[in-house]
Design a protein around this motif. Structure first.
Motif, PDB file in Angstrom:
ATOM      1  N   MET A  64      -5.745 -63.426  69.080  1.00  0.00           N
ATOM      2  CA  MET A  64      -6.290 -63.211  67.804  1.00  0.00           C
ATOM      3  C   MET A  64      -6.186 -61.854  67.518  1.00  0.00           C
ATOM      4  N   HIS A  65      -5.653 -61.449  66.481  1.00  0.00           N
ATOM      5  CA  HIS A  65      -5.332 -59.917  66.085  1.00  0.00           C
ATOM      6  C   HIS A  65      -5.867 -59.689  64.877  1.00  0.00           C
ATOM      7  N   GLY A  66      -6.333 -58.404  64.723  1.00  0.00           N
ATOM      8  CA  GLY A  66      -6.755 -57.798  63.874  1.00  0.00           C
ATOM      9  C   GLY A  66      -6.547 -56.156  63.618  1.00  0.00           C
ATOM     10  N   ARG A  67      -6.835 -55.475  62.609  1.00  0.00           N
ATOM     11  CA  ARG A  67      -6.804 -54.007  62.453  1.00  0.00           C
ATOM     12  C   ARG A  67      -8.146 -53.192  62.320  1.00  0.00           C
ATOM     13  N   SER A  68      -8.337 -52.212  62.812  1.00  0.00           N
ATOM     14  CA  SER A  68      -9.527 -51.266  62.587  1.00  0.00           C
ATOM     15  C   SER A  68      -8.998 -50.407  61.364  1.00  0.00           C
ATOM     16  N   GLY A  69     -10.004 -49.421  61.185  1.00  0.00           N
ATOM     17  CA  GLY A  69      -9.625 -48.419  59.969  1.00  0.00           C
ATOM     18  C   GLY A  69      -9.822 -49.259  58.673  1.00  0.00           C
ATOM     19  N   ARG A  70      -8.842 -49.043  57.829  1.00  0.00           N
ATOM     20  CA  ARG A  70      -8.752 -49.815  56.302  1.00  0.00           C
ATOM     21  C   ARG A  70      -8.500 -51.294  56.572  1.00  0.00           C
ATOM     22  N   VAL A  86      -5.356 -69.652  62.331  1.00  0.00           N
ATOM     23  CA  VAL A  86      -6.937 -69.507  62.496  1.00  0.00           C
ATOM     24  C   VAL A  86      -7.289 -68.255  61.859  1.00  0.00           C
ATOM     25  N   LEU A  87      -8.479 -68.025  61.123  1.00  0.00           N
ATOM     26  CA  LEU A  87      -8.954 -66.749  60.690  1.00  0.00           C
ATOM     27  C   LEU A  87     -10.316 -66.604  61.046  1.00  0.00           C
ATOM     28  N   HIS A 121      -6.796 -62.803  63.196  1.00  0.00           N
ATOM     29  CA  HIS A 121      -5.819 -63.792  62.572  1.00  0.00           C
ATOM     30  C   HIS A 121      -4.955 -64.225  63.915  1.00  0.00           C
ATOM     31  N   GLY A 122      -4.645 -65.505  63.983  1.00  0.00           N
ATOM     32  CA  GLY A 122      -3.890 -66.139  65.150  1.00  0.00           C
ATOM     33  C   GLY A 122      -3.338 -67.536  64.858  1.00  0.00           C
ATOM     34  N   PHE A 123      -2.427 -67.908  65.559  1.00  0.00           N
ATOM     35  CA  PHE A 123      -1.765 -69.156  65.321  1.00  0.00           C
ATOM     36  C   PHE A 123      -1.193 -69.929  66.550  1.00  0.00           C
ATOM     37  N   GLU A 144      -4.353 -48.988  65.631  1.00  0.00           N
ATOM     38  CA  GLU A 144      -5.578 -49.501  65.191  1.00  0.00           C
ATOM     39  C   GLU A 144      -5.694 -51.187  65.587  1.00  0.00           C
ATOM     40  N   ASP A 145      -4.973 -51.555  66.403  1.00  0.00           N
ATOM     41  CA  ASP A 145      -4.741 -52.953  66.892  1.00  0.00           C
ATOM     42  C   ASP A 145      -6.337 -53.317  67.491  1.00  0.00           C
ATOM     43  N   LEU A 146      -6.768 -54.398  67.135  1.00  0.00           N
ATOM     44  CA  LEU A 146      -7.759 -55.130  67.600  1.00  0.00           C
ATOM     45  C   LEU A 146      -7.576 -56.418  67.951  1.00  0.00           C
ATOM     46  N   GLY A 147      -8.270 -56.734  69.090  1.00  0.00           N
ATOM     47  CA  GLY A 147      -8.006 -58.196  69.517  1.00  0.00           C
ATOM     48  C   GLY A 147      -9.220 -58.943  70.136  1.00  0.00           C
ATOM     49  N   VAL A 148      -9.457 -60.246  70.270  1.00  0.00           N
ATOM     50  CA  VAL A 148     -10.266 -61.005  70.793  1.00  0.00           C
ATOM     51  C   VAL A 148      -9.432 -62.154  71.733  1.00  0.00           C
ATOM     52  N   ALA A 149      -9.586 -62.425  72.734  1.00  0.00           N
ATOM     53  CA  ALA A 149      -8.618 -63.431  73.676  1.00  0.00           C
ATOM     54  C   ALA A 149      -8.868 -64.599  72.736  1.00  0.00           C
ATOM     55  N   TYR A 150      -7.781 -65.250  72.682  1.00  0.00           N
ATOM     56  CA  TYR A 150      -7.394 -66.758  72.006  1.00  0.00           C
ATOM     57  C   TYR A 150      -8.507 -67.555  72.511  1.00  0.00           C
ATOM     58  N   ASP A 151      -8.854 -67.676  73.891  1.00  0.00           N
ATOM     59  CA  ASP A 151      -9.695 -68.620  74.650  1.00  0.00           C
ATOM     60  C   ASP A 151     -11.086 -68.072  74.799  1.00  0.00           C
TER      61      ASP A 151
END
Length: 189
Positions: A64-70, A86-87, A121-123, A144-151
């Motif tokens: 699951m990916h996102g971005r920091s900053g703006r 999935v969002l 976001h992930g799929f 700026e990559d953010l992430g949370v493990a898919y599981d």
């Protein structure tokens, strides 16, 4: 094209209206004027500056990916095959903070998502191959990559098929609690 609200604040589902005949079909996958009118922001569609595409085999999970900053706004669609998309809302001031919603995106009805900044976001690919196209509103900045493990058990995402392949980066992604701490959410570790 029809534009619908979703259960997540500010996320839009764009639903093209394909014209089908004996040759196959034709559909408009995006209309800047309709998008701008729906958003109430003239020129909003012009903010998209980069297009990318991924191809995945059945069972692959990206996220699951996102971005920091703006953050990063994006349009996401599946050009070939089908995905379980999935969002997760990571905007602390949002009325849907922490909530998730899943969508089936495929090459049959051509629905796609407008994802505003502030979402993970992930799929998962549901077909032998699935091509996902992304249109984003600013160049990618890996810093700026953010992430949370898919599981991650806190997210509890229900992937519909057995997970076959996940990148080393996605396997090593942090957990929900760590992301909340990085976002400065009170009470997070």
């Amino acid at each position: 094209m029809r534009i619908e609200q979703t259960d997540l604040a500010d996320v839009l589902l764009l639903v093209p209206q394909p014209f089908r005949d004996d040759r196959g079909l034709f559909t408009r996958t995006f209309d800047a004027d309709e998008f701008d009118a729906h958003c109430g922001v003239p020129g909003a569609a012009a903010a998209f500056v980069q297009d990318s595409q991924s191809r995945s085999a059945r069972g692959v999970v990206r996220g699951m990916h996102g971005r920091s900053g703006r953050g990063e706004a994006k349009l996401v669609r599946c050009a070939h095959g089908a995905v379980h998309d999935v969002l997760v809302d990571i905007r602390p001031d949002s009325p849907t903070f922490g909530r998730q919603q899943a969508f089936r995106l495929d090459d049959e009805d051509f629905r796609h998502l407008y994802v505003p900044p502030g979402f993970l976001h992930g799929f998962q690919a549901l077909t032998a191959t699935a091509d996902v196209c992304y249109r984003i509103d600013r160049p990618h900045d890996p810093g700026e990559d953010l992430g949370v493990a898919y599981d991650d058990p806190e997210l509890g995402i229900d992937w519909p098929q057995p997970v076959t392949v996940v990148s080393a980066r996605d396997r090593a992604a942090g957990d929900w609690a760590r992301l909340l701490g990085a976002l400065g959410v009170p009470g997070a570790r």
